[in-house]
Write an enzyme that holds these catalytic residues in place. Structure first.
Site, PDB file in Angstrom:
ATOM      1  N   ILE A  13     151.835  52.021-127.581  1.00 41.09           N
ATOM      2  CA  ILE A  13     152.049  51.723-126.075  1.00 41.09           C
ATOM      3  C   ILE A  13     150.458  51.273-125.602  1.00 41.09           C
ATOM      4  O   ILE A  13     150.294  50.325-124.774  1.00 41.09           O
ATOM      5  CB  ILE A  13     152.631  52.681-125.200  1.00 41.09           C
ATOM      6  CG1 ILE A  13     154.154  53.078-125.685  1.00 41.09           C
ATOM      7  CG2 ILE A  13     152.702  52.618-123.828  1.00 41.09           C
ATOM      8  CD1 ILE A  13     154.390  54.197-125.119  1.00 41.09           C
ATOM      9  N   ASP A  35     140.029  56.350-129.919  1.00 41.77           N
ATOM     10  CA  ASP A  35     141.202  56.597-130.741  1.00 41.77           C
ATOM     11  C   ASP A  35     140.691  57.115-132.151  1.00 41.77           C
ATOM     12  O   ASP A  35     139.667  56.766-132.639  1.00 41.77           O
ATOM     13  CB  ASP A  35     141.614  55.153-130.993  1.00 41.77           C
ATOM     14  CG  ASP A  35     143.234  55.412-131.576  1.00 41.77           C
ATOM     15  OD1 ASP A  35     143.455  55.898-132.604  1.00 41.77           O
ATOM     16  OD2 ASP A  35     144.194  54.896-130.926  1.00 41.77           O
ATOM     17  N   ASP A 142     160.151  61.450-121.022  1.00 46.69           N
ATOM     18  CA  ASP A 142     161.465  61.900-120.634  1.00 46.69           C
ATOM     19  C   ASP A 142     161.613  63.002-121.476  1.00 46.69           C
ATOM     20  O   ASP A 142     162.591  64.024-121.030  1.00 46.69           O
ATOM     21  CB  ASP A 142     162.505  60.973-120.494  1.00 46.69           C
ATOM     22  CG  ASP A 142     162.687  60.259-121.855  1.00 46.69           C
ATOM     23  OD1 ASP A 142     162.178  60.425-122.717  1.00 46.69           O
ATOM     24  OD2 ASP A 142     163.841  59.367-121.453  1.00 46.69           O
ATOM     25  N   GLU A 143     161.446  63.196-122.637  1.00 54.72           N
ATOM     26  CA  GLU A 143     161.855  64.277-123.725  1.00 54.72           C
ATOM     27  C   GLU A 143     161.462  65.628-123.220  1.00 54.72           C
ATOM     28  O   GLU A 143     161.888  66.563-123.735  1.00 54.72           O
ATOM     29  CB  GLU A 143     161.231  63.990-125.012  1.00 54.72           C
ATOM     30  CG  GLU A 143     161.939  62.810-125.614  1.00 54.72           C
ATOM     31  CD  GLU A 143     161.337  62.472-127.167  1.00 54.72           C
ATOM     32  OE1 GLU A 143     161.441  63.437-127.916  1.00 54.72           O
ATOM     33  OE2 GLU A 143     160.915  61.383-127.281  1.00 54.72           O
ATOM     34  N   ALA A 168     157.797  70.166-126.384  1.00 57.06           N
ATOM     35  CA  ALA A 168     157.145  71.259-126.045  1.00 57.06           C
ATOM     36  C   ALA A 168     155.795  70.992-125.658  1.00 57.06           C
ATOM     37  O   ALA A 168     155.144  71.579-124.610  1.00 57.06           O
ATOM     38  CB  ALA A 168     157.494  72.393-126.946  1.00 57.06           C
ATOM     39  N   LYS A 170     154.023  68.141-125.137  1.00 60.22           N
ATOM     40  CA  LYS A 170     153.952  67.289-124.028  1.00 60.22           C
ATOM     41  C   LYS A 170     154.277  67.930-122.834  1.00 60.22           C
ATOM     42  O   LYS A 170     153.449  67.630-121.806  1.00 60.22           O
ATOM     43  CB  LYS A 170     154.872  66.145-124.149  1.00 60.22           C
ATOM     44  CG  LYS A 170     154.522  64.941-125.241  1.00 60.22           C
ATOM     45  CD  LYS A 170     153.112  64.404-124.875  1.00 60.22           C
ATOM     46  CE  LYS A 170     152.982  63.230-124.019  1.00 60.22           C
ATOM     47  NZ  LYS A 170     151.802  62.625-123.892  1.00 60.22           N
TER      48      LYS A 170
END
Length: 354
Positions: A13, A35, A142-143, A168, A170
């Site tokens: 992304i 990164d 959304d998780e 968890a 996130k």
């Protein structure tokens, strides 16, 4: 003119976002990509922008306080878009510690550096005044909401109920971001997206994995009965939504970003096989993973109504375009599906058929 820090910009992304930002916004003066370049970071994703004078790559860890602080001083960022995260659920089950340290402590490190550089009175711990042009955006998932039943959708007010070490970590990072806004006043937004798909996605994820295996007539490993449902969002729609939140989002607000495309995994796999002219006999059912959420669905009404963003891609358009991209870039896939990834693949999908 904006001076932007993008973390994790060599990933799926993140790299799509960098392409989108540099091609759509002339107001970007400087974009730094921080990164660590782990297995999922691929500089090939950014070959077409690496000579852009606005773009700068820094290899480093978001948990490195000295490095992060130095970058804020040197480049004078006014915007942070935080993608960098350990993100694959399967890996989090095997190695949870790296998810907790990267996703939570890394987020805290970025917030501390931003406060230090953006506060109008940095020595006053009670001051809540910041430069007017700054924003920190946390890219979440959304998780963090857990799983849904057969009806209903996740809204921004849905209680957090993560079911894997990844989700968890996130959810914890999101809570840190919220706490820093409430305690220190730093202007933040949190976005929570549904499952992304599109170019440059590492082939441990469902869609590129199935395309790659089907193309080579290899078995397609399907967890459980394959009827896990996700809301699918094209990565370019996601990038457009993030830019909309950067431009118009209200400080402290959370915005759900969904594609309005609920599909079962098995439905997507059959569509891929059909598009490639491959038999469904390639499907191989394997033991379901622990804590596998049954259904996700995003209600994106808030970002649509308040900020005016809507997804452009239908799933049918997006998946066919995505399949074509992977077929046309099979050399890109081949270069990254070797070594460590092959060892990981055997470890994850060696379970007995069910």
């Amino acid at each position: 003119m904006k001076r932007i820090l993008v973390t994790g910009g060599a990933g799926f992304i993140g790299s799509n976002f960098i392409h989108y930002l540099l091609s759509h916004f002339q107001t970007v003066e400087c974009l730094v990509n921080l990164d660590l370049l782990t297995y999922a970071g691929n500089l090939e994703n950014l070959q077409t922008v690496e000579k852009d004078p606005r773009y700068h790559l820094v290899q480093g860890d978001i948990r490195d306080k000295v490095l992060v602080g130095k970058l804020f001083v040197e480049y004078r960022f006014d915007t942070v878009v935080h993608f960098a995260a350990e993100s694959h659920v399967d890996r989090s089950i095997v190695e949870p510690e790296i998810f907790l340290t990267t996703n939570i402590i890394g987020t805290q490190t970025l917030l501390d550096a931003a406060i230090s550089c953006w506060k109008l009175e940095p020595d006053n711990k009670y001051s809540r005044e910041y430069r007017a042009d700054v924003k920190y955006l946390q890219v979440s998932t959304d998780e963090v909401y857990g799983a849904l039943g057969k009806i209903g959708m996740f809204t921004e007010n849905t209680p957090l109920a993560p079911n894997s070490p990844y989700s968890a970590s996130k959810a914890s990072a999101d809570m840190v971001v919220r706490a820093y806004h409430m305690t220190y006043g730093i202007p933040v937004n949190i976005t929570r997206c549904s499952n992304n798909y599109g170019p440059y996605q590492f082939p441990e994820k469902l869609i590129p994995l199935m395309i790659h295996n089907a193309q080579q007539d290899k078995p397609l490993p399907v967890y459980g009965d394959g009827m896990q449902i996700r809301d699918w969002l094209h990565v370019r729609d996601h990038c457009a939504a993030i830019c909309t939140v950067l431009e118009k989002g209200h400080a402290g607000e959370i915005y759900n970003i969904g594609g309005n495309n609920e599909k079962a995994n098995l439905e997507i796999i059959r569509l891929i096989l059909s598009e490639l002219g491959k038999p469904e006999s390639l499907i191989q059912y394997v033991q379901d993973r622990p804590g596998h959420d049954r259904r996700y669905a995003i209600d994106n009404a808030k970002i649509v109504a308040e900020l005016g963003w809507t997804p452009v891609y239908t799933f049918e358009q997006g998946i066919r375009e995505t399949i074509r991209w992977y077929l046309q870039h099979s050399d890109w896939v081949s270069r990254i599906t070797s070594g460590e990834y092959q060892n990981y693949y055997r470890k994850m999908y060696s379970a007995a058929k069910v």
